[in-house]
Design an enzyme around this catalytic site. Structure first.
Site, mmCIF file in Angstrom:
data_model
loop_
_atom_site.group_PDB
_atom_site.id
_atom_site.type_symbol
_atom_site.label_atom_id
_atom_site.label_comp_id
_atom_site.label_asym_id
_atom_site.label_seq_id
_atom_site.Cartn_x
_atom_site.Cartn_y
_atom_site.Cartn_z
ATOM 1 N N SER A 80 7.569 -5.423 0.689
ATOM 2 C CA SER A 80 7.429 -3.961 0.684
ATOM 3 C C SER A 80 8.780 -3.275 0.504
ATOM 4 O O SER A 80 8.852 -2.072 0.333
ATOM 5 C CB SER A 80 6.805 -3.496 2.001
ATOM 6 O OG SER A 80 7.588 -3.984 3.070
ATOM 7 N N GLU B 83 1.411 -0.988 -5.468
ATOM 8 C CA GLU B 83 2.658 -0.805 -6.229
ATOM 9 C C GLU B 83 2.931 -2.106 -6.972
ATOM 10 O O GLU B 83 3.078 -3.161 -6.347
ATOM 11 C CB GLU B 83 3.826 -0.473 -5.297
ATOM 12 C CG GLU B 83 3.893 0.970 -4.859
ATOM 13 C CD GLU B 83 5.134 1.273 -4.011
ATOM 14 O OE1 GLU B 83 5.560 0.399 -3.244
ATOM 15 O OE2 GLU B 83 5.666 2.390 -4.100
ATOM 16 N N ASN C 241 7.919 3.643 0.102
ATOM 17 C CA ASN C 241 8.700 3.459 1.331
ATOM 18 C C ASN C 241 10.104 4.038 1.214
ATOM 19 O O ASN C 241 10.708 4.430 2.205
ATOM 20 C CB ASN C 241 8.761 1.974 1.699
ATOM 21 C CG ASN C 241 7.441 1.490 2.272
ATOM 22 O OD1 ASN C 241 6.614 2.305 2.704
ATOM 23 N ND2 ASN C 241 7.216 0.193 2.244
#
Ligand code: T1G
Length: 706
Positions: free
Chosen positions: A414, A447, A485
């Protein structure tokens, strides 16, 4: 010489029946050419003495996807769709809608204006206009209640959800089971109509029995949708339009519908939700590949890690009927992971979302192995192991050894550097990031992270695979946190800083909740676990070392073991078994102590300042991301934020929201906080060059193309 456009509507006579067909790919959107064509061919058939009945149907696989949304911004609605429907409804020959496929929005409204409607049982119909921030503006709110009853119509119009044709009682005059028999059955039905001199049934002649729509029906409905309709403008107008259908004759009801439709159409929410409709689809039009780029065949998928994340990812593939091999080095962990998946499926079955057979079919697709060799033949591997670079590198080195040539090697990281992970293999061209959002079997966003060396066919295969597992994929580049993020970091930073400056967590959360986010940053932090942010900050000391105040309160809480909801205390306190945040004065005391240590002045904050300081730095980071080419277009960022973080779709996403309020306002506010917040402001509120440039040019992010 322009190629001659094929006619958008055709007509052919079969004996005494005129067949009028819409043929305007891909979805028979009721564009100007279709509306003109319908008027032309229906009028001709009405004037043709040899014709005794008229069919309206489609050459496409669906009947019609409704009005042409791409025409809305043109403001040119001539000839208006309601005028086409008046021609149909007032015709003196029977007009029959044969729905050979899904009919949505204006497409269904065409059928509602017809005198008879025929379809097949499993067909789908709906009035999804509410998802575009508007309402059915061509009679749907007036005719559907007359045909299907007020309660069913209210639910279809306000929810915007499609319904299976056979469930909409009263809407169709003939419903066939076998779609292949639809046209033949329709011709027989129409011949009977003609032979029996059947009446011309006009929906407008149907009056609604007020007893079927008591006031409490609407009151209860409003109460029932209050939570999910929070902040939206058009659902309430949908309800008012249906209320008008109960009390007014059709002509007056249509007038009321038109007023409410225009009220919605002029709202920023309509612009935002229509922007988002195209943004979601544009995200899949990846410029990096074209028709000539091949794709790799994905028959089986390997997942490394059978924990919450790995299990959730595996479910997506099993749901799509794709066999999965799950790897855990310990049999106990593997068994535990498979048992968790079975529990998830069984819970869905208990809710009626799956049958028991579905559960068994999906579980049969999930095989396990405790040996990497078990992944030797898979076509795609996705690792969902611990988020540490050395662990990821070990996994990819192993995959490089065991996986067959051409297998796609994907990381679910991530935040980590995908290029560094790819470099640990001899085949960086086969390495890509597939960042699923947790819970992976629920969240729609994916993503897709392209490395410097990721091959075009790997990108294309991944984007198309995402669609197959019903994900909304957005292609992003490599940087810390990619897009979602990376942008959430300044949002969280500002919330922490505002607490240090004396704002209460509940004040911040209320401002952000009222803005439309599903919850405030502090409630979100407690739910996710404050330790996640803590470890990220620990790993990024170099990036934030220049700010001694960076999230100092949250760090203190984590160091005292207050990591959030999972331990019953974080920024808030939680009673046993409850998720309701309870403000804790000791957090304010910690903030006061830390502020004194750091020489940070505590003060009151306006709601406007709280909102701007949480949302504008997030937008500003999006501007940097666009400048760096990490996201290809601003609408991709919007898709990530609506699907990944619950950004209110009626604001279109952070970048659309900025364009809607004006980049000059965002830029001015960034400059204001940069200049008024002392060293802290200078550190964190410098406007991105792209924001400055676009603001000075009077443009929006949507105008920017890298
Ligand atoms: N207008 C314009 N373009 C449309 C469109 C529409 N209504 N529907 C789809 N497209 C484009 C879409 O952008 C994409 O383009 C391509 O068609 C394929 O779409 C007066 C005012 C019908 C279920 O809200 O729900 O009627 O990306 O990928 O998965 O009351 O499209 O290829 O360039 O979604 O097979 C109300 C919207 C309009 C339905 C097909 N109708 N569309 O799904 O294909 S307002 C809707 C859909 C209205 C009246 C009011 C779906 C679909 P591109 P797709 P799909």
């Amino acid at each position: 010489m322009n190629a001659v456009q094929p006619a958008a509507v055709t007509r052919q006579n079969k004996g005494n029946i005129a067949i009028v067909l819409m043929q305007s790919p891909p979805v028979n959107a009721l564009s100007k050419s279709v509306r003109v064509g319908l008027i032309e061919h229906i009028s001709a058939a009405l004037d043709d003495a040899s014709i005794e009945a008229i069919v309206i149907s489609s050459e496409q696989s669906l009947f019609s996807g409704g009005a042409d949304i791409s025409e809305f911004s043109s403001g040119d609605f001539e000839p208006p769709l309601p005028s086409v429907l008046e021609l149909i409804e007032n015709a003196d020959k029977p007009i029959v809608a044969v729905l050979n496929g899904p009919a949505f929005g204006g497409g269904l409204e065409v059928a509602l204006a017809c005198h008879y409607r025929i379809t097949f049982a499993q067909n789908k119909v709906g009035l999804p206009e509410v998802n575009l921030g508007i309402l059915p503006g061509a009679g749907g709110t007036q005719r559907l209640p007359r045909l299907a009853g007020v309660a069913k119509a209210l639910d279809m119009i306000v929810s915007g959800k499609p319904a299976i044709a056979s469930s909409v009682k009263g809407l169709f005059d003939l419903v066939v089971d076998d779609p292949s028999q639809l046209m033949a059955s329709s011709v027989d039905f129409i011949n009977d109509l003609i032979a029996n001199g059947a009446p011309i049934k006009r929906t407008k002649d149907i009056d609604i029995d007020p007893a079927t729509a008591p006031d409490e029906l609407f009151a209860q409905y409003r109460q029932g949708i209050a939570k999910q309709a929070r902040g939206f403008f058009s659902p309430e107008r949908c309800i008012r339009a249906v209320e008008a259908a109960v009390t007014l004759p059709l002509d007056e009801g249509l007038q009321r519908e038109s007023e409410l439709f225009m009220e919605c159409m002029k709202s920023p929410q309509a612009r935002s939700q229509q922007h988002f409709f195209f943004a979601e689809r544009a995200a899949g039009h990846v410029a990096d590949f074209d028709k000539s780029t091949p794709t790799r065949d994905i028959k089986t998928v390997g997942i490394i890690g059978a924990g919450t994340m790995g299990g959730g990812i595996a479910m997506n593939f099993a749901n799509a009927g794709i066999p999965v091999v799950m790897l855990e080095l310990q049999q106990e962990a593997l068994d535990k992971g498979l048992a968790l998946i079975r529990r998830n499926y069984s819970n869905s079955a208990k809710k009626g979302k799956l049958t028991e057979q579905d559960v068994e079919d999906r579980m049969a697709l999930l095989q396990g192995t405790t040996d990497y060799a078990g992944l030797a033949e898979v076509d795609l591997v996705i690792e969902a192991v611990f988020e540490k670079m050395d662990v990821k590198k070990q996994v990819f080195t192993k995959l490089d050894e065991v996986c067959k040539p051409g297998a796609i090697l994907a990381s679910n990281t991530s935040t980590l550097d995908l290029n560094e992970i790819a470099a640990s293999t001899s085949r960086p061209q086969d390495v890509i990031g597939l960042h699923f959002f947790s819970p992976a079997n629920v969240m729609k966003l994916l993503e897709v992270v392209k490395g410097e060396k990721t091959a075009a066919d790997v990108i294309k295969t991944s984007m198309l695979m995402a669609k197959k597992i019903r994900k909304v994929a957005v292609l992003v580049g490599v940087c810390f946190g990619f897009v979602g993020n990376r942008m959430i970091e300044p949002y969280g930073r500002e919330s922490n800083r505002l607490i240090l400056e004396g704002a209460s967590p509940e004040q911040i959360d209320k401002v952000i909740y009222d803005f439309g986010m599903p919850m405030g940053p502090n409630t979100m932090g407690d739910m996710a676990g404050l330790d996640i942010g803590y470890f990220v900050r620990q790993s990024r000391q170099a990036f934030i070392a220049h700010d001694p105040s960076y999230a100092v309160v949250a760090d203190r809480l984590v160091e005292e073991g207050r990591v959030g909801l999972k331990v019953g205390k974080g920024i808030y306190l939680y009673e046993e078994g409850s998720r309701t945040p309870i403000p804790d004065p000791s957090v304010l005391a910690i903030a006061k102590q830390e502020a004194q240590k750091l020489g940070v002045e505590q003060r009151q904050h306006s709601e406007q300042e709280i909102l701007e300081r949480c949302i504008f730095p997030l937008i500003n980071e999006g501007a940097h991301i666009l400048e760096e080419g990490i996201a290809a277009k601003s609408s991709d960022i919007d898709v990530i934020y609506v699907y990944g973080y619950g950004f209110p779709v009626y604001r279109g996403g952070p970048m659309q929201y900025a364009d809607e309020i004006g980049l000059d306002k965002v830029y001015a506010a960034m400059c204001k906080y940069r200049d008024e917040l002392g060293d802290y402001g200078k550190m964190w509120f410098e406007p991105a060059p792209l924001l400055k440039k676009l603001a000075e040019q009077g443009k929006g992010f949507a105008d920017f193309k890298k």
